[in-house]
Scaffold this motif. Sequence first.
Motif, PDB file in Angstrom:
ATOM      1  N   SER A  67      -8.374 -25.415  33.502  1.00  0.00           N
ATOM      2  CA  SER A  67      -6.961 -25.651  33.171  1.00  0.00           C
ATOM      3  C   SER A  67      -7.006 -25.953  34.621  1.00  0.00           C
ATOM      4  CB  SER A  67      -6.473 -24.553  32.925  1.00  0.00           C
ATOM      5  OG  SER A  67      -7.063 -23.614  33.635  1.00  0.00           O
ATOM      6  N   VAL A  71      -4.849 -22.966  24.559  1.00  0.00           N
ATOM      7  CA  VAL A  71      -4.440 -22.566  25.957  1.00  0.00           C
ATOM      8  C   VAL A  71      -5.259 -24.256  26.022  1.00  0.00           C
ATOM      9  CG1 VAL A  71      -5.606 -22.050  28.251  1.00  0.00           C
ATOM     10  CG2 VAL A  71      -5.256 -20.041  26.111  1.00  0.00           C
ATOM     11  N   ILE A  72      -5.899 -25.025  26.069  1.00  0.00           N
ATOM     12  CA  ILE A  72      -6.163 -26.188  26.610  1.00  0.00           C
ATOM     13  C   ILE A  72      -6.023 -27.176  25.703  1.00  0.00           C
ATOM     14  CG2 ILE A  72      -8.536 -27.711  26.904  1.00  0.00           C
ATOM     15  CD1 ILE A  72      -8.636 -24.918  28.894  1.00  0.00           C
ATOM     16  N   CYS A  87     -11.388 -20.540  30.390  1.00  0.00           N
ATOM     17  CA  CYS A  87     -10.231 -21.856  30.650  1.00  0.00           C
ATOM     18  C   CYS A  87      -9.371 -21.912  31.433  1.00  0.00           C
ATOM     19  CB  CYS A  87      -8.957 -20.799  29.465  1.00  0.00           C
ATOM     20  SG  CYS A  87      -9.164 -21.468  27.413  1.00  0.00           S
ATOM     21  N   ARG A  88      -9.996 -20.762  32.063  1.00  0.00           N
ATOM     22  CA  ARG A  88      -9.552 -21.034  33.748  1.00  0.00           C
ATOM     23  C   ARG A  88      -9.959 -22.099  34.504  1.00  0.00           C
ATOM     24  NH1 ARG A  88      -9.920 -15.597  34.927  1.00  0.00           N
ATOM     25  NH2 ARG A  88     -12.220 -16.451  35.960  1.00  0.00           N
ATOM     26  N   LEU A  94      -6.439 -29.705  34.847  1.00  0.00           N
ATOM     27  CA  LEU A  94      -4.964 -29.959  33.964  1.00  0.00           C
ATOM     28  C   LEU A  94      -3.831 -29.753  35.042  1.00  0.00           C
ATOM     29  CD1 LEU A  94      -6.462 -29.217  30.551  1.00  0.00           C
ATOM     30  CD2 LEU A  94      -6.414 -31.418  31.762  1.00  0.00           C
ATOM     31  N   MET A 143      -2.021 -28.012  27.186  1.00  0.00           N
ATOM     32  CA  MET A 143      -2.140 -28.215  28.765  1.00  0.00           C
ATOM     33  C   MET A 143      -2.939 -29.690  28.342  1.00  0.00           C
ATOM     34  SD  MET A 143      -3.343 -24.532  30.928  1.00  0.00           S
ATOM     35  CE  MET A 143      -3.597 -25.976  32.326  1.00  0.00           C
ATOM     36  N   TYR A 144      -4.133 -29.700  27.945  1.00  0.00           N
ATOM     37  CA  TYR A 144      -4.625 -31.357  28.160  1.00  0.00           C
ATOM     38  C   TYR A 144      -3.191 -32.539  27.432  1.00  0.00           C
ATOM     39  CZ  TYR A 144      -7.647 -35.213  27.336  1.00  0.00           C
ATOM     40  OH  TYR A 144      -8.205 -36.441  27.324  1.00  0.00           O
TER      41      TYR A 144
END
Length: 635
Positions: A520, A597-598, A516-517, A523, A601-602
Amino acid sequence: MAVGIAGNNRHAADEEARAEVDVLNSRLEKTTQLTKKIQACLGRLEATGKSVRDVAGPLNGETKKLQVLGHNIDHVLSAIERLRQPVDSKNDEEQTIRMGPDKAGLTNYLASIKRLTKAVNDMKASNLRSTQQTVADLQRLIKLGNSQLESSFDRILRAETPRSIEPLHYITKNQQFPLLSQDKINRLGLMNSYISGASRQAGTEPPVAQIYAEVRSQYLAASLANLAAASTNTAKKQNPDAIYRAGASGIGTYAQAMEGLFLAEYENICIIFVREEWGPVLQATCQTALVELSRTLRELNNHIKAHINTDCYLAYEIVEIISGLSNNLESRTGELKSSLAACLKPVRETAKASLAELLEETKRKASGLQSLPADGSPVPIISDTMQRLQSMVGFLRPISSIMVSLGHGGWNSPGSSRGGNDAIPSLSSFDIGADGKEIFAHYCADTVEGLMVSLESRAKVLLAKRPTIGVFLANSVTIIERMIIDSDLQPLMESRIQILEQWRKKASALYVQETCRNLSVHLMDVIHTSRGQRPTSGQGAVDSASIMKGLSSKDKENIKAKFLAFNQGFDEMVKTHKQYSMEREVRQRFAKGMQSVIEPMYGRFWDRYHEIDKGKGKYVKYDKSSIAAIFLTLY
């Protein structure tokens, strides 16, 4: 005339008085003479009595002496008569003794020996020199009688004792092991009663106990010989790498036969011997069989030590079987516990040592792995280790006793498996509050922890990417957890299974956070706008078109680059995720973790900037629904 008459009367009266006086004087004189005669007679009588006393006194003393002498003579004659009796009956007793107990009859034979023994004791008490030769003759006759009794005991016992029996016949048919016949065992008991009594009086060891132990010990050892050999032969598997299974060895049947034979022997002993002889005679009778048991267990112990990974379970089984044998015999006879403990000691020490050795072997194998699968697949050592723990549950009773003797963490202490005490542990030797199952669960947890630590250490060296390490660890944890839940380990480790959650979180951090890092960063937007043009969060739907109008050309290019980079990174992530070999639970957990997580954020980034290509899809490849759908394909 009247005067004359008066005078004549007085004269007549005087004459009459004088006449009376004369008569009195005459009588007095006679009395005096009589008194003198009486005195003379008394004098003579006194003199005669003195003479009689002088003569009768010594005569009376001699008479008394003669009476005492006569009494003593009567006693001597009576004693001589009694002393003459055994001498006179010697020939009769000797004839009975030389006939032997079989021909003469045991009761008559024993009575004859007892009469001879009493006669010898009486003669010794008289201390007459003339009887010494007779005493010696009778003692030789008594010795011959005792010797013939011992020979008869030996002969009867050997005739009643077979060379061996087949224990399996009695075990399979659930029959009691054979005893000596009732008539013979009673006869042997009578013989032992006399011989042992005579031996105790003489202060010597009863020879009958030695005879019995010699004859019956050979019978016990011969009857158990085949089962002893079978115990070692069945331990040698065709496939050396095969895990030992409970009951595969013949040690259980061997111990069952030993228990039956020993208990039957104890019944014989209780009838033949007196109470204080039961224990020593049983110990001596079973000694040869116990020596063979000790040799058999040492041979099995050497085999176990040479195949500790596969045959440690045989050690646990032997501990349980021999401990049970010891407890059963001790409860019935009060004997043999220490002897059996000494036989078991080598195997018990190996069983204790195996716990630490297997734990260290697990760590050593895991730390010695030369390669790990690039797709994060689990390695065989994980399932092998858990199968070993599962197999241990099948031997939980003996393992629990070993665990209690070690205590919590005792397998980590140097020399914890060494001990100088031969005794089979009892409850009194343990911590009263100790729970063998709980300590075993602790051991299982230590094994799992040691395995995971070693695997993580190798993964960091052999696997370059953190997500791959995360997949590998997560797969390992999942297999361990599954093999616990799907087996008898589950109730034991229920309170300790939380140790896996720590490793699960660590694996998720390595995979989800790292992945995810990397996504992200594409984003994250830092847009410089005027205060009037900046959209305010929380004020309804975001108007992407108006935001686009407020961006500079440079910011727009930056947004386009971020979409393109994200598209590429996301596609690569999906591809890589599908290429990893993940357990179903791991794949779902990781997919949900990344999605949580993604996707938000997306969605935020898409809401703000999806109008960058006005819906042509040149830069914005995924809308919010399509990216959610793709995440679902990753489960």
